[in-house]
Design a protein around this motif. Sequence first.
Motif, PDB file in Angstrom:
ATOM      1  N   PHE A 225      11.943  54.803  92.615  1.00  0.00           N
ATOM      2  CA  PHE A 225      12.079  53.750  91.614  1.00  0.00           C
ATOM      3  C   PHE A 225      10.807  53.658  90.771  1.00  0.00           C
ATOM      4  O   PHE A 225      10.864  53.525  89.541  1.00  0.00           O
ATOM      5  CB  PHE A 225      12.358  52.415  92.304  1.00  0.00           C
ATOM      6  N   ILE A 226       9.674  53.735  91.432  1.00  0.00           N
ATOM      7  CA  ILE A 226       8.392  53.681  90.726  1.00  0.00           C
ATOM      8  C   ILE A 226       8.265  54.856  89.764  1.00  0.00           C
ATOM      9  O   ILE A 226       7.805  54.703  88.620  1.00  0.00           O
ATOM     10  CB  ILE A 226       7.229  53.658  91.742  1.00  0.00           C
ATOM     11  N   ASN A 227       8.700  56.007  90.200  1.00  0.00           N
ATOM     12  CA  ASN A 227       8.611  57.200  89.337  1.00  0.00           C
ATOM     13  C   ASN A 227       9.482  57.073  88.094  1.00  0.00           C
ATOM     14  O   ASN A 227       9.113  57.573  87.023  1.00  0.00           O
ATOM     15  CB  ASN A 227       8.992  58.449  90.132  1.00  0.00           C
ATOM     16  N   THR A 228      10.639  56.412  88.199  1.00  0.00           N
ATOM     17  CA  THR A 228      11.471  56.215  87.006  1.00  0.00           C
ATOM     18  C   THR A 228      10.765  55.322  85.989  1.00  0.00           C
ATOM     19  O   THR A 228      10.919  55.504  84.778  1.00  0.00           O
ATOM     20  CB  THR A 228      12.831  55.600  87.371  1.00  0.00           C
ATOM     21  N   LEU A 229       9.990  54.361  86.491  1.00  0.00           N
ATOM     22  CA  LEU A 229       9.265  53.482  85.569  1.00  0.00           C
ATOM     23  C   LEU A 229       8.128  54.221  84.876  1.00  0.00           C
ATOM     24  O   LEU A 229       7.742  53.868  83.761  1.00  0.00           O
ATOM     25  CB  LEU A 229       8.721  52.266  86.314  1.00  0.00           C
ATOM     26  N   LYS A 230       7.602  55.233  85.540  1.00  0.00           N
ATOM     27  CA  LYS A 230       6.497  55.986  84.937  1.00  0.00           C
ATOM     28  C   LYS A 230       6.928  56.723  83.675  1.00  0.00           C
ATOM     29  O   LYS A 230       6.093  57.059  82.829  1.00  0.00           O
ATOM     30  CB  LYS A 230       5.922  56.966  85.958  1.00  0.00           C
TER      31      LYS A 230
END
Length: 267
Positions: free
Chosen positions: A182-187
């Motif tokens: 999920f964090i990587n999608t925000l990046k």
Amino acid sequence: MLKELLNVAIKASLEAGDEIMKIYNRDYAVDYKKDQSPLTEADIASNQVINSYLEQTNIPIISEENKQLDYSERKKWSRCWIVDPLDGTKEFIKKNDEFTVNIALVENGITVLGVIFAPALKELYYTDATKFNAYKLHVENSEQYEDKLFHEQDKLIPSPDNKDLVNIVASRSHIDDTTLNFINTLKSKYDTVNIVSKGSSLKFCLVANGKADIYPRFAPTMEWDTAAGQAICEAVGLQVIDMTTNKKMFYNRQNLLNNHFLVTKND
């Protein structure tokens, strides 16, 4: 009436916090429940204090440390208290100060007020009786606080929108691959993505207080882990979304285990 119930919840949380700290500052035994989650004297002592206050309201109580009634009985309740007498027992055992007392009042599945007290940090987070505002108060003396409540300068204010930066709050104890994905999608959407770590229900408080923008939770939680935090977040205009139903989380459900959820700003 709600103002009186809020005051009872605040008093209960502060006195429970005092009992927790008496145990925190000495040696204590750690037991384990059937699910292998830890249990200490502090969990039990806090629960006894909170029950002694809330039972006087004649409103039924769902607490992590009480025997859970069957849904056939609970579904008759129009309102109930939802309590975690010591949220973050692992943080308590680690002695990192990031544990809380959580008390929420729910009506027809919806949170109407919430109180979170972090006794080691002396931080009290609470809604007003209308759930239109939430506040943070530093409590030096648990017996002298009432004239310090509801001051304008103590209001919680979420962070302003920032298209370049997003702060994500994640658990110290429960970060997993789904959260990392999920964090990587925000990046891909923001120039800068910061991770803010915090234990217990203080993660809700970080978002409500503008110290983080979003809190995704993909690990197991129970209703008593989230009800008070949801009340505080909703009081400042945030939303707590059940990722299975895509609606806000409701309480006193047949299954007290929460689905994955997301704390974020309203669209």
